[in-house]
Scaffold this motif. Structure first.
Motif, mmCIF file in Angstrom:
data_model
loop_
_atom_site.group_PDB
_atom_site.id
_atom_site.type_symbol
_atom_site.label_atom_id
_atom_site.label_comp_id
_atom_site.label_asym_id
_atom_site.label_seq_id
_atom_site.Cartn_x
_atom_site.Cartn_y
_atom_site.Cartn_z
ATOM 1 N N PHE A 106 50.473 42.464 173.013
ATOM 2 C CA PHE A 106 51.347 42.730 171.878
ATOM 3 C C PHE A 106 52.583 43.516 172.316
ATOM 4 C CE2 PHE A 106 52.007 45.044 167.642
ATOM 5 C CZ PHE A 106 52.707 43.988 167.095
ATOM 6 N N ALA A 107 52.387 44.503 173.202
ATOM 7 C CA ALA A 107 53.509 45.320 173.662
ATOM 8 C C ALA A 107 54.533 44.481 174.421
ATOM 9 C CB ALA A 107 52.997 46.457 174.546
ATOM 10 N N GLU A 108 54.054 43.526 175.216
ATOM 11 C CA GLU A 108 54.974 42.654 175.952
ATOM 12 C C GLU A 108 55.812 41.811 174.997
ATOM 13 O OE1 GLU A 108 52.698 40.387 178.708
ATOM 14 O OE2 GLU A 108 52.196 42.107 179.979
ATOM 15 N N GLU A 109 55.206 41.343 173.906
ATOM 16 C CA GLU A 109 55.941 40.541 172.927
ATOM 17 C C GLU A 109 56.953 41.401 172.176
ATOM 18 O OE1 GLU A 109 56.923 37.007 170.789
ATOM 19 O OE2 GLU A 109 56.039 37.487 172.743
ATOM 20 N N LEU A 110 56.573 42.635 171.828
ATOM 21 C CA LEU A 110 57.514 43.541 171.160
ATOM 22 C C LEU A 110 58.695 43.853 172.066
ATOM 23 C CD1 LEU A 110 55.147 46.105 169.379
ATOM 24 C CD2 LEU A 110 56.385 44.194 168.349
ATOM 25 N N VAL A 117 46.984 37.655 165.002
ATOM 26 C CA VAL A 117 47.903 37.612 163.861
ATOM 27 C C VAL A 117 48.128 39.025 163.341
ATOM 28 C CG1 VAL A 117 47.282 35.270 163.151
ATOM 29 C CG2 VAL A 117 45.968 37.206 162.272
ATOM 30 N N ILE A 118 49.246 39.197 162.657
ATOM 31 C CA ILE A 118 49.526 40.450 161.961
ATOM 32 C C ILE A 118 48.747 40.435 160.647
ATOM 33 C CG2 ILE A 118 51.306 41.952 160.999
ATOM 34 C CD1 ILE A 118 51.488 41.556 164.028
ATOM 35 N N VAL A 119 48.017 41.516 160.370
ATOM 36 C CA VAL A 119 47.188 41.570 159.160
ATOM 37 C C VAL A 119 47.470 42.856 158.395
ATOM 38 C CG1 VAL A 119 45.361 40.174 160.192
ATOM 39 C CG2 VAL A 119 45.267 42.672 160.375
ATOM 40 N N ALA A 120 47.188 42.800 157.104
ATOM 41 C CA ALA A 120 47.323 43.970 156.234
ATOM 42 C C ALA A 120 46.384 43.793 155.054
ATOM 43 C CB ALA A 120 48.766 44.138 155.753
ATOM 44 N N LEU A 131 54.840 36.394 160.015
ATOM 45 C CA LEU A 131 55.941 37.051 160.715
ATOM 46 C C LEU A 131 56.818 36.023 161.422
ATOM 47 C CD1 LEU A 131 56.890 39.990 161.192
ATOM 48 C CD2 LEU A 131 55.737 39.881 163.380
ATOM 49 N N VAL A 132 58.081 36.079 161.159
ATOM 50 C CA VAL A 132 59.037 35.126 161.732
ATOM 51 C C VAL A 132 59.190 35.377 163.236
ATOM 52 C CG1 VAL A 132 61.421 34.318 161.701
ATOM 53 C CG2 VAL A 132 60.279 34.958 159.554
ATOM 54 N N GLY A 133 59.023 34.310 164.033
ATOM 55 C CA GLY A 133 59.316 34.387 165.458
ATOM 56 C C GLY A 133 58.242 35.012 166.314
ATOM 57 N N LEU A 134 57.042 35.248 165.772
ATOM 58 C CA LEU A 134 55.988 35.891 166.550
ATOM 59 C C LEU A 134 54.800 34.951 166.695
ATOM 60 C CD1 LEU A 134 55.228 38.665 167.881
ATOM 61 C CD2 LEU A 134 53.920 39.125 165.800
#
Length: 296
Positions: A205-209, A167-170, A255-258
């Motif tokens: 992650f790079a492949e998804e980006l 997941v994206i975290v902050a 995050l939308v769509g990830l």
């Protein structure tokens, strides 16, 4: 060629100094030096250039190294096959794993294993997952419990054990954490702190980006997820981490769509004989994993 001398040669090549090799082999530095000198005398070549306290392989050393690894792997394989005949589960079991898996996944597995098989000595070697696959291939460890690579080629074999959603975290104070939903363009406005490019996690992650056509700014990169977590928690950027690492310091950014996931599992060399101890550990790993074993 003497096996102990070959073992000393390979260990020095791997660790870069005679003193480090002596520590790894649990012998004195003069003993290591003598073994290498004996091997060099027998082969009539110099295997290392001495550069102060460090050493570098000569052309002859580079030529011998892969052959020495194969010889040692075959000897170890033969010893395991002979020990297995007794049916006993004892001796030394050498494993490779990452720090993250060692902290978050292995404790209950190892607790069960050591209680059930007290006569086995575990030799745990912590390293990046990518490096761990290499040491399995070279026969230096029996099993690697790691983040699985996207593709595994023979003679390696990978068995998935634990799905590990990313997941994206902050930090809670980060501007992204104040939004109810986040789109990729908004994420790209802020610097990221990510695993290094060589890691399987970063490749996922790079492949998804790339699929989404998004470029991001990377402020820092490191292989250690705990270090990334700390840097994110103090507000230096956002990151992509396993959901299991979420706590009061970090929040998930919706995050939308990830949708990201990596797989954790065990890697072995199909051409090498597994010790009885390795087979017993594999049984416990599969018993405690979240992925059922398929019947063939």
């Amino acid at each position: 060629m003497d096996i102990a001398s070959l073992h000393a040669f390979v260990t020095i090549a791997d660790h870069g100094t005679f003193s480090s090799a002596a520590d790894r082999l649990h012998v004195t530095q003069p003993a290591v030096s003598k073994r290498v000198a004996t091997l060099e005398e027998e082969l009539n070549v110099r295997l290392f250039d001495r550069l102060g306290r460090t050493v570098r392989l000569t052309e002859a050393g580079n030529l011998l190294l892969p052959r020495a690894r194969r010889i040692l792997a075959e000897v170890a394989d033969g010893r395991r096959a002979l020990r297995n005949l007794s049916g006993m589960i004892s001796g030394t079991l050498t494993l490779a794993t990452s720090h993250h898996i060692g902290l978050h996944r292995l404790p209950p597995v190892l607790r069960t294993f050591t209680a059930r098989y007290p006569h086995v000595r575990l030799d745990m070697r912590f390293m990046d997952s990518e490096v761990a696959c290499g040491v399995v291939l070279r026969g230096e460890v029996e099993l690697a419990i790691v983040t699985l690579p996207p593709h595994v080629e023979a003679p390696l074999e990978a068995s998935p054990l634990w799905p590990d959603p990313l997941v994206i975290v902050a930090a809670r104070t980060h501007p992204l954490a104040q939004l109810s939903t986040v789109a990729m363009p908004q994420l790209a406005q802020y610097p990221a702190i990510l695993p290094s490019e060589a890691t399987f996690t970063r490749r996922i992650f790079a492949e998804e980006l790339a699929r989404l056509g998004v470029d991001i700014s990377v402020a820092f990169a490191t292989n250690y997820l705990e270090t990334i977590k700390m840097m994110v928690a103090v507000g230096l950027g956002w990151s992509v981490l396993p959901r299991t690492m979420l706590d009061g310091e970090l929040v998930e950014i919706p995050l939308v769509g990830l949708r990201l996931e990596r797989m954790l599992g065990v890697v072995r060399h199909t051409g090498h004989t597994l010790s009885n101890a390795a087979g017993a550990l594999l049984a416990i790993l599969h018993d405690q994993s979240t992925i059922p074993v398929e019947n063939s």
